[in-house]
Structure formats: C-alpha cells, structure tokens
Design a protein around this motif. Structure first.
Motif, PDB file in Angstrom:
ATOM      1  N   ASN A   2       7.706  42.335  48.151  1.00 49.15           N
ATOM      2  CA  ASN A   2       7.475  41.810  47.008  1.00 49.15           C
ATOM      3  C   ASN A   2       6.554  41.040  47.037  1.00 49.15           C
ATOM      4  O   ASN A   2       6.360  40.406  45.711  1.00 49.15           O
ATOM      5  CB  ASN A   2       8.890  41.221  46.233  1.00 49.15           C
ATOM      6  CG  ASN A   2       9.633  42.705  46.291  1.00 49.15           C
ATOM      7  OD1 ASN A   2       9.323  43.465  45.828  1.00 49.15           O
ATOM      8  ND2 ASN A   2      11.056  42.525  46.744  1.00 49.15           N
ATOM      9  N   ASP A   3       6.149  40.304  48.534  1.00 48.44           N
ATOM     10  CA  ASP A   3       4.467  39.397  47.853  1.00 48.44           C
ATOM     11  C   ASP A   3       3.709  39.787  47.479  1.00 48.44           C
ATOM     12  O   ASP A   3       3.532  41.427  47.520  1.00 48.44           O
ATOM     13  CB  ASP A   3       4.576  38.893  49.596  1.00 48.44           C
ATOM     14  CG  ASP A   3       5.923  38.378  50.323  1.00 48.44           C
ATOM     15  OD1 ASP A   3       6.554  38.132  49.518  1.00 48.44           O
ATOM     16  OD2 ASP A   3       5.847  38.716  52.177  1.00 48.44           O
ATOM     17  N   ILE A   4       2.768  39.235  47.088  1.00 45.56           N
ATOM     18  CA  ILE A   4       2.085  39.453  46.327  1.00 45.56           C
ATOM     19  C   ILE A   4       0.864  38.549  47.416  1.00 45.56           C
ATOM     20  O   ILE A   4       0.490  37.167  47.317  1.00 45.56           O
ATOM     21  CB  ILE A   4       1.933  38.136  44.954  1.00 45.56           C
ATOM     22  CG1 ILE A   4       2.611  39.078  44.001  1.00 45.56           C
ATOM     23  CG2 ILE A   4       0.720  38.643  44.787  1.00 45.56           C
ATOM     24  CD1 ILE A   4       2.942  38.801  42.798  1.00 45.56           C
ATOM     25  N   TYR A   5      -0.787  38.844  47.275  1.00 43.76           N
ATOM     26  CA  TYR A   5      -1.501  38.764  48.385  1.00 43.76           C
ATOM     27  C   TYR A   5      -2.738  39.253  47.462  1.00 43.76           C
ATOM     28  O   TYR A   5      -2.638  40.090  47.695  1.00 43.76           O
ATOM     29  CB  TYR A   5      -1.273  39.162  49.424  1.00 43.76           C
ATOM     30  CG  TYR A   5       0.003  38.687  50.698  1.00 43.76           C
ATOM     31  CD1 TYR A   5      -0.686  37.940  50.985  1.00 43.76           C
ATOM     32  CD2 TYR A   5       0.977  39.879  50.628  1.00 43.76           C
ATOM     33  CE1 TYR A   5       0.866  37.682  52.112  1.00 43.76           C
ATOM     34  CE2 TYR A   5       1.897  39.560  51.260  1.00 43.76           C
ATOM     35  CZ  TYR A   5       2.228  38.136  51.937  1.00 43.76           C
ATOM     36  OH  TYR A   5       2.489  37.719  53.007  1.00 43.76           O
ATOM     37  N   ASN A   6      -3.436  38.354  46.905  1.00 45.24           N
ATOM     38  CA  ASN A   6      -4.395  38.701  46.239  1.00 45.24           C
ATOM     39  C   ASN A   6      -5.387  37.889  47.329  1.00 45.24           C
ATOM     40  O   ASN A   6      -5.669  36.355  46.675  1.00 45.24           O
ATOM     41  CB  ASN A   6      -4.658  38.320  44.760  1.00 45.24           C
ATOM     42  CG  ASN A   6      -3.529  38.841  43.322  1.00 45.24           C
ATOM     43  OD1 ASN A   6      -3.526  40.156  44.468  1.00 45.24           O
ATOM     44  ND2 ASN A   6      -2.797  38.287  43.301  1.00 45.24           N
ATOM     45  N   PHE A   7      -6.704  38.038  47.975  1.00 44.74           N
ATOM     46  CA  PHE A   7      -7.830  37.993  48.421  1.00 44.74           C
ATOM     47  C   PHE A   7      -9.137  38.173  47.378  1.00 44.74           C
ATOM     48  O   PHE A   7      -8.881  38.913  47.017  1.00 44.74           O
ATOM     49  CB  PHE A   7      -7.923  38.457  49.985  1.00 44.74           C
ATOM     50  CG  PHE A   7      -6.282  37.860  50.839  1.00 44.74           C
ATOM     51  CD1 PHE A   7      -5.969  36.839  50.811  1.00 44.74           C
ATOM     52  CD2 PHE A   7      -6.008  39.206  51.416  1.00 44.74           C
ATOM     53  CE1 PHE A   7      -4.947  37.102  51.664  1.00 44.74           C
ATOM     54  CE2 PHE A   7      -4.645  39.239  51.925  1.00 44.74           C
ATOM     55  CZ  PHE A   7      -3.212  37.841  51.796  1.00 44.74           C
ATOM     56  N   ALA A   8      -9.425  36.718  47.759  1.00 43.49           N
ATOM     57  CA  ALA A   8     -10.973  37.357  47.014  1.00 43.49           C
ATOM     58  C   ALA A   8     -11.823  36.626  47.303  1.00 43.49           C
ATOM     59  O   ALA A   8     -11.900  35.165  47.663  1.00 43.49           O
ATOM     60  CB  ALA A   8     -10.320  36.351  45.320  1.00 43.49           C
ATOM     61  N   PHE A   9     -13.577  37.874  48.522  1.00 42.26           N
ATOM     62  CA  PHE A   9     -14.306  36.734  48.476  1.00 42.26           C
ATOM     63  C   PHE A   9     -15.674  36.472  48.089  1.00 42.26           C
ATOM     64  O   PHE A   9     -15.702  37.416  47.017  1.00 42.26           O
ATOM     65  CB  PHE A   9     -14.475  37.564  50.030  1.00 42.26           C
ATOM     66  CG  PHE A   9     -13.587  37.507  50.390  1.00 42.26           C
ATOM     67  CD1 PHE A   9     -13.251  35.990  51.639  1.00 42.26           C
ATOM     68  CD2 PHE A   9     -12.303  38.047  50.947  1.00 42.26           C
ATOM     69  CE1 PHE A   9     -11.911  35.706  52.399  1.00 42.26           C
ATOM     70  CE2 PHE A   9     -10.879  37.980  51.748  1.00 42.26           C
ATOM     71  CZ  PHE A   9     -11.029  37.102  52.271  1.00 42.26           C
ATOM     72  N   ILE A  10     -16.523  36.235  47.610  1.00 43.71           N
ATOM     73  CA  ILE A  10     -18.646  36.094  47.521  1.00 43.71           C
ATOM     74  C   ILE A  10     -19.052  35.801  48.666  1.00 43.71           C
ATOM     75  O   ILE A  10     -18.703  35.013  49.728  1.00 43.71           O
ATOM     76  CB  ILE A  10     -18.372  34.918  46.268  1.00 43.71           C
ATOM     77  CG1 ILE A  10     -19.266  35.670  45.272  1.00 43.71           C
ATOM     78  CG2 ILE A  10     -17.871  33.383  46.622  1.00 43.71           C
ATOM     79  CD1 ILE A  10     -19.661  36.348  44.483  1.00 43.71           C
ATOM     80  N   GLN A  11     -20.459  36.448  48.848  1.00 41.82           N
ATOM     81  CA  GLN A  11     -21.289  36.401  49.646  1.00 41.82           C
ATOM     82  C   GLN A  11     -21.767  35.336  49.518  1.00 41.82           C
ATOM     83  O   GLN A  11     -22.760  35.900  49.087  1.00 41.82           O
ATOM     84  CB  GLN A  11     -21.154  38.168  50.531  1.00 41.82           C
ATOM     85  CG  GLN A  11     -21.907  37.164  51.544  1.00 41.82           C
ATOM     86  CD  GLN A  11     -22.875  39.094  51.750  1.00 41.82           C
ATOM     87  OE1 GLN A  11     -23.307  40.395  50.945  1.00 41.82           O
ATOM     88  NE2 GLN A  11     -23.051  39.972  53.735  1.00 41.82           N
ATOM     89  N   THR A  12     -21.633  34.031  49.824  1.00 38.82           N
ATOM     90  CA  THR A  12     -22.965  33.261  49.126  1.00 38.82           C
ATOM     91  C   THR A  12     -22.005  31.972  49.918  1.00 38.82           C
ATOM     92  O   THR A  12     -20.710  31.365  50.757  1.00 38.82           O
ATOM     93  CB  THR A  12     -23.170  32.772  47.135  1.00 38.82           C
ATOM     94  OG1 THR A  12     -23.868  31.557  47.684  1.00 38.82           O
ATOM     95  CG2 THR A  12     -21.385  32.121  46.882  1.00 38.82           C
ATOM     96  N   LYS A  13     -23.601  30.858  50.291  1.00 41.48           N
ATOM     97  CA  LYS A  13     -23.148  29.499  51.027  1.00 41.48           C
ATOM     98  C   LYS A  13     -23.477  28.935  49.951  1.00 41.48           C
ATOM     99  O   LYS A  13     -23.805  27.894  50.508  1.00 41.48           O
ATOM    100  CB  LYS A  13     -23.906  29.499  52.790  1.00 41.48           C
ATOM    101  CG  LYS A  13     -23.241  30.726  53.465  1.00 41.48           C
ATOM    102  CD  LYS A  13     -24.188  29.953  54.501  1.00 41.48           C
ATOM    103  CE  LYS A  13     -25.943  30.153  54.613  1.00 41.48           C
ATOM    104  NZ  LYS A  13     -26.828  30.110  55.942  1.00 41.48           N
ATOM    105  N   ASP A  14     -23.539  29.217  48.824  1.00 43.85           N
ATOM    106  CA  ASP A  14     -24.168  27.904  47.388  1.00 43.85           C
ATOM    107  C   ASP A  14     -23.316  28.000  46.738  1.00 43.85           C
ATOM    108  O   ASP A  14     -23.604  28.327  45.825  1.00 43.85           O
ATOM    109  CB  ASP A  14     -25.095  29.228  46.795  1.00 43.85           C
ATOM    110  CG  ASP A  14     -25.782  27.402  46.347  1.00 43.85           C
ATOM    111  OD1 ASP A  14     -25.578  26.762  45.784  1.00 43.85           O
ATOM    112  OD2 ASP A  14     -27.190  27.679  45.594  1.00 43.85           O
ATOM    113  N   THR A  15     -22.447  26.795  47.417  1.00 44.46           N
ATOM    114  CA  THR A  15     -21.505  26.635  46.716  1.00 44.46           C
ATOM    115  C   THR A  15     -21.729  25.857  45.104  1.00 44.46           C
ATOM    116  O   THR A  15     -20.786  25.579  44.278  1.00 44.46           O
ATOM    117  CB  THR A  15     -20.280  25.819  47.582  1.00 44.46           C
ATOM    118  OG1 THR A  15     -20.849  24.814  47.715  1.00 44.46           O
ATOM    119  CG2 THR A  15     -19.316  26.565  48.880  1.00 44.46           C
TER     120      THR A  15
END
Length: 266
Positions: A2-15
């Motif tokens: 029942n655990d929720i895991y939502n991982f999100a990544f963007i390929q950038t170093k320009d924060t």
C-alpha cells in the motif's frame, strides 16, 4: 503493497531555470495543482530530483519541464498498487509503462464521475483520452450507475503503456543485464520486488545506495543521515525541517500569487 512511491527526475544542473520553469508551468496550467510545495535537490550526476508533496504523480509537470528546459525527465514508482514509469523528452512522452491499465482507467473514470472535473484529465495521455470518451458515452446513456466496468482496453492504449526497455536503456547502470530488468514487467510480478529491482538498475541519484546529510534539529545534535527511498519521501522533510546543502523548496504561493484570473463564465 500500500506504500506510495513517486520518484521524479529532470536532467539538468540549472536549478535557477528549473525553479522558474516550475513556477511558470504551475501558474499557467489548466490542470489543478493539488500540492502545496515542491522540494528540488542539488544536482547529482547531471540529474535533479523533485520531491512533489502529493499522493499522485504529476506527469504534466514533468513532461512540460522537459519541453521548457529542452531535456529529458524520468519518473517512476508505485501508485495505487500499480508500478509505472514515464520518460519524457523535450515535451513528448517517449516511453510509458503501467502495470494495470484497466485499473488506471477505471480509477480516473471513477474520479471524473464523482467530481465532474474534466480539467483533472491529462489528455496528452491515451488513458486520459479514453476516460474522457467513456465519460461522454456514460453521459449520453443517462445511466445512474457508475461508469466502471471490465470493458477491454483498446490495443493502441495497451501498447502505449507496454514496457519498452530499449527506450530507457540509456538510463540504466552500465553492465545491467536487461533480461533481469525485463522480468519485472511480466504479469503477476510483485510490485515491491519490481520497484526494488528497477531502482537498483537505474543510474539515478538519491535512490538505493545514496545518502544525504542534514543538520540536527538542535545545534548540539549530531548530523542526520538519510538514505534509500526515505531521501525522496515528502514525509521525510516536514515543514521547517533542515534540508541538505544545495536543496531548496518552492511553496505554492510562488505559482498562486500571480495566477491569471479565470476566464469569464468559467
């Protein structure tokens, strides 16, 4: 599971541009924004992780960020018992996977039936367009029952959400055995084991073996070490907690403060 895991990544170093883009997208979008903050990490290995304080993934935001920053974004996890991933490149979704497309469609159809809010549908996704079509069919039928059924999913929609491992192969650790990862997409495979195996295979930061360090709650407290899935859990970073060096937070006020007024009659 029942655990929720939502991982999100963007390929950038320009924060700097990443933060500005998130604010602009959420300020001008038609889709409702249900969360009140986003934490973004310091870049590692050219990727920045987003911790979105929501029980649902935000495919629209990740896809839009890949367009504005002309880069790629990857998201994966377990939501409502379904394993999923999306790879977005420069504004288009190159690869998508859902363990149970019928469950996804019925879940969104039930939400739409209960709220009537079509703006919550992501019509860039085949599942969203199928839900909209079945909702309109339900309205025309004037039925009082919920439009939830075991209707078959069109083959074109099923194919869209099939795992095409070669499309995400460049995101995997070197020397990864593709057959070892491909197994997790077979019917009946445990979502918990599938998530672990996919996480271990991905060359993404802040998951599995990575750790981060923050200051203790009090000046004399020892540093706090966070590792594994806990790094990217919203609950790990409650309001007022110390963030690791280079991380920052965007509050909803940033995109709500100058939101365009609704159109007349909306």
């Amino acid at each position: 599971m029942n655990d929720i895991y939502n991982f999100a990544f963007i390929q950038t170093k320009d924060t700097f541009n990443l933060e500005a883009s998130i604010v602009l997208i959420n300020r001008t979008r038609q889709h409702p924004v249900d969360y009140k903050r986003i934490i973004y990490t310091a870049p590692r290995r050219n990727w920045t992780a987003l911790i979105i304080d929501s029980a649902e993934p935000d495919h629209y935001l990740l896809r839009s960020l890949s367009s504005r920053l002309q880069t790629q974004a990857f998201e994966f996890g377990i939501n409502d018992g379904r394993l999923y991933f999306r790879l977005h490149k420069e504004g288009r979704t190159d690869s998508a996977y859902e363990t149970d497309v019928m469950h996804l469609v019925n879940q969104k159809l039930r939400m739409l039936f209960n709220t009537g809010d079509v703006k919550r549908l992501d019509l860039a996704e085949p599942a969203g367009r199928l839900v909209m079509r079945r909702y309109h069919e339900h309205q025309r039928s004037r039925s009082w029952t919920h439009p939830i059924s075991m209707q078959t999913i069109p083959a074109t929609v099923e194919v869209y959400y099939d795992a095409k491992l070669e499309q995400i192969q460049h995101l995997l650790m070197p020397h990864t055995k593709l057959e070892h990862v491909q197994e997790i997409f077979q019917p009946g495979f445990s979502t918990a084991v599938a998530l672990e195996r996919l996480s271990n295979a991905l060359a993404m930061p802040y998951i599995t073996a990575d750790t981060v360090e923050t200051a203790g709650l009090k000046p004399d407290d020892p540093p706090r070490i966070v590792k594994g899935y806990d790094i990217l859990r919203p609950s790990t970073w409650p309001e007022g907690s110390h963030l690791p060096t280079g991380w920052d937070i965007i509050l909803a006020e940033s995109w709500e403060s100058q939101r365009p007024p609704p159109a007349a009659g909306a």
